[in-house]
Design an enzyme around this catalytic site. Structure first.
Site, PDB file in Angstrom:
ATOM      1  N   GLU A 469       0.201  -1.396  -0.017  1.00  0.00           N
ATOM      2  CA  GLU A 469       0.153  -0.097  -0.029  1.00  0.00           C
ATOM      3  C   GLU A 469       0.925   1.268   0.294  1.00  0.00           C
ATOM      4  O   GLU A 469      -0.140   1.867  -0.399  1.00  0.00           O
ATOM      5  CB  GLU A 469      -0.828  -0.441   0.771  1.00  0.00           C
ATOM      6  CG  GLU A 469      -2.123  -1.355   0.574  1.00  0.00           C
ATOM      7  CD  GLU A 469      -2.883  -1.125   2.592  1.00  0.00           C
ATOM      8  OE1 GLU A 469      -3.934  -1.472   2.008  1.00  0.00           O
ATOM      9  OE2 GLU A 469      -2.490  -1.482   3.371  1.00  0.00           O
ATOM     10  N   GLU A 613      -0.674  -5.004  15.060  1.00  0.00           N
ATOM     11  CA  GLU A 613      -0.746  -4.847  13.893  1.00  0.00           C
ATOM     12  C   GLU A 613       0.725  -4.977  13.618  1.00  0.00           C
ATOM     13  O   GLU A 613       0.824  -5.835  12.419  1.00  0.00           O
ATOM     14  CB  GLU A 613      -1.409  -4.148  12.986  1.00  0.00           C
ATOM     15  CG  GLU A 613      -1.775  -3.992  11.641  1.00  0.00           C
ATOM     16  CD  GLU A 613      -2.502  -3.025  11.211  1.00  0.00           C
ATOM     17  OE1 GLU A 613      -1.990  -2.740   9.872  1.00  0.00           O
ATOM     18  OE2 GLU A 613      -2.319  -1.993  11.948  1.00  0.00           O
TER      19      GLU A 613
END
Length: 676
Positions: A469, A613
């Site tokens: 991303e 995460e």
């Protein structure tokens, strides 16, 4: 550092390791509120997040409940009523937190329960356990025992608290005549911030005594958003008194009449009795754990893997049309939205172990196919264009400030491939015809309209955000292009299975979408890529799960190039899971083991080893990472492979310190696979 300190540190690490070796129970023997990250007990519908404070839970999350408020001008997960908070007073005195001693907590993953124990001065010892009941999707249970150290009068209360974001709160205290006596109901209802949803919850006590002998209950308004029902009881020294609270939480997103349904469900659960509820819950989890991953050779890894499976099982359930967000039911991270995390990272693990649960995730996409078609139409494309972020109705929910919404198109292929893989594992042709084919074919139509046809081998997909991303506005991203090709190819295969005519344009487009390479043969991430750092796996996904690249030498070449492009911090946990899987299949068990550990150990938070995460992150629980790591065990070390003919097993290699891995309950046939 002197030798004595080194030896002391080594002994401390050994003691921590020994304590952590129970395969099913994670214990927190010391509670530090300043360094505490709650763990979730959930049943695929209700998530309860633990707190470091006695008789409190941090928050209650309910799947499927969204409203537009808070961050990003988009839908957000709603915290539901906190229906498991309690208070306990002794001899009428105010609660004194300084008297709480020896507080310990533990998560029992095998039975999906969370227990807290502590001493309250020289007065009493307390133990309570709560459950998000697996057999009753909207119900929870709290089980409490108080052991008096001396004669004492206790006042115990169940507290119903409304989250601040909700409005128009109404609190009720109702009594209903049951078959054995009166049932008292503590009930609240409120509107979501915009008034879109009605949220309701209801509690009832369960006593061990006959109803005629049970304590008398009193209702008390504590604040506008908080009320309770309480009882008092005299205890002799050494006496243990036990009671339970059962409750339900539901919204108008789940039923047309949530207020009455909340009370009905609570009455239904109350009349099952405490033992009956726990027995049914335990039985349901025993069925789930028939699909398990067993590691012989590393107890801590075994516990960690059970934790990952536990969370995936907890965040999803059979018979719904819900899919888990990246953080599951552990909170409102990522606004509770559904990303490719569900389709590519969590779905395959659930599909192999519990196809009936995985079906719910793809049902979520099927029910929102019409919205995806409208999204494609709005962007000038054909077929279905699934949104990057999805919530309740399947429209795009990505905040405007993020370009992923209009440009991270690979999610459409991920949805189609999930649908195809569901058929591959289950071989359910009727499902494929009724639900899989509409998804797969519509997504294929999207890609046929999305490419720019610039000549043979140049059906380009331009101006996308990559799976990596950090790469925005780029052309011919490796993963996007390969996923589009795979979508088009599986559409043709699905047509053949169903004996329907495939659009011949699909194969033409698939054959002409380019996969770029550097002059030295390394697969190039995108057209203008120069070899810089990347956020997460992109090219390596072409070897798994896409199987676009199958030559071991090419897989190895791409691995060695891209593993050095991932920064050590600030990147999501899934990438190292893919490295683990591919190195295991290439025969390098020790390098696979290195990345297996690197995928999650730096991301763990105390005291329950919950996964964040990123490395050093503080936003657990990252279910996406757990899904990736479970895939590395199933399809990497375990060698399982999803093919058009079902699940097969390919050659794989274990870490040198593992004796074996056993995978039970695989696929519809519930097979067992062993690698030694």
């Amino acid at each position: 550092m002197n030798k004595g300190i080194i030896q002391l540190l080594a002994l401390s690490l050994f003691c921590i390791s020994v304590k952590a070796q129970d395969p099913w129970i994670i214990k927190a023997d010391k509670i530090d509120p300043a360094n505490y990250y709650g763990v979730t007990v959930a049943n695929g519908m209700i998530g309860i997040v633990s707190s470091s404070e006695p008789f409190q839970v941090k928050n209650v999350v309910l799947a499927g409940a969204y409203d537009m408020y808070g961050r990003g001008r988009v839908s957000n997960f709603l915290n539901s009523f906190n229906l498991l908070n309690m208070y306990l007073l002794f001899n009428g005195d105010d609660w004194d937190a300084s008297k709480v001693k020896n507080m310990k907590q533990e998560l029992d993953m095998q039975h999906a329960s969370f227990t807290t124990t502590f001493d309250y001065g020289d007065v009493a010892s307390i133990k309570y356990t709560y459950y998000s009941l697996r057999q009753l999707p909207f119900c929870v249970l709290m089980d409490v025992s108080v052991t008096a150290k001396k004669t004492v009068n206790i006042t115990a209360a169940s507290v119903m608290q409304t989250p601040d974001a909700l409005r128009d709160v109404q609190n009720y205290y109702n009594e209903v005549d049951g078959p054995t006596g009166r049932i008292s109901l503590l009930t609240s209802t409120a509107k979501s911030p915009t008034g879109k949803l009605q949220l309701c919850a209801s509690n009832a006590f369960i006593f061990n005594e006959a109803d005629s002998l049970a304590p008398r209950l009193m209702h008390e308004m504590l604040d506008n958003n908080m009320h309770s029902m309480r009882f008092s009881k005299e205890l002799a020294a050494g006496q243990t008194y036990s009671y339970s609270v059962v409750g339900s939480s539901i919204t108008s997103a789940h039923t047309t009449d949530p207020l009455n349904e909340a009370e009905r469900l609570t009455i239904f659960a109350r009349l099952q009795g405490r033992d009956g509820l726990i027995k049914a819950h335990t039985k349901a989890w025993a069925e789930l754990w028939k699909s398990d991953i067993q590691i012989d050779g590393e107890p801590q890894a075994q516990q960690d893997v059970h934790s990952m499976l536990y969370h995936l099982y907890s965040f999803s359930r059979e018979g719904t049309a819900y899919a888990p967000s990246p953080m599951g039911l552990s909170g409102s991270g990522y606004n509770g939205h559904i990303f490719w995390d569900s389709d590519l990272w969590m779905f395959p693990a659930l599909l192999v172990l519990h196809p009936e649960i995985a079906k719910s995730l793809i049902e979520y996409r099927y029910e929102r196919l019409a919205a995806a078609k409208q999204n494609a139409f709005a962007h000038s494309f054909k077929g279905a264009m699934y949104p990057w972020e999805s919530a309740d109705n399947g429209t795009e929910e990505t905040p405007v400030g993020s370009l992923s919404g209009p440009f991270e198109h690979h999610i459409t292929a991920c949805v189609a491939l999930a649908a195809w893989n569901y058929y591959c594992v289950t071989q359910d042709k009727q499902w494929l015809q009724e639900k899989g084919w509409p998804i797969i074919s519509a997504c294929a139509d999207f890609w046929a309209s999305r490419v720019e046809r610039n000549g043979p081998g140049q059906y380009d997909i331009k101006n996308v955000i990559a799976a990596d991303e950090w790469a925005e506005g780029i052309d011919n991203d490796a993963f996007t292009n390969a996923a589009a090709k795979a979508n088009l190819q599986c559409a043709a295969l699905a047509a053949k299975v169903l004996n329907v005519k495939a659009d011949p344009d699909w194969q033409l487009v698939a054959q002409n979408i380019p996969i770029l390479k550097f002059p030295d043969g390394v697969t190039k991430e995108f057209a203008s890529y120069k070899g810089g750092g990347i956020k997460q796996a992109d090219v390596n996904l072409l070897a798994y799960p896409l199987k676009t690249i199958t030559d071991p030498a090419q897989v190895k070449k791409d691995l060695e190039f891209y593993e050095s492009r991932i920064p050590n911090e600030g990147t999501p946990a899934m990438t190292q899971a893919i490295f683990t899987l591919l190195y295991s299949r290439l025969g390098n068990g020790d390098k696979a083991y290195h990345f297996f550990k690197d995928a999650y150990e730096p991301n763990l938070n105390p005291p329950f080893r919950v996964i964040a995460e990123t490395k050093g992150g503080t936003n657990p629980y990252f279910a996406t990472g757990a899904g990736g790591i479970i895939q590395s065990l199933l399809m990497g070390f375990g060698g399982l492979d999803i093919t058009p003919n079902g699940i097969t097993q390919v050659k794989s290699t274990l870490p040198s310190n593992w004796k074996s891995i056993t995978i039970t309950g695989v696929g519809p046939e519930k097979k067992t696979y062993v690698v030694k």
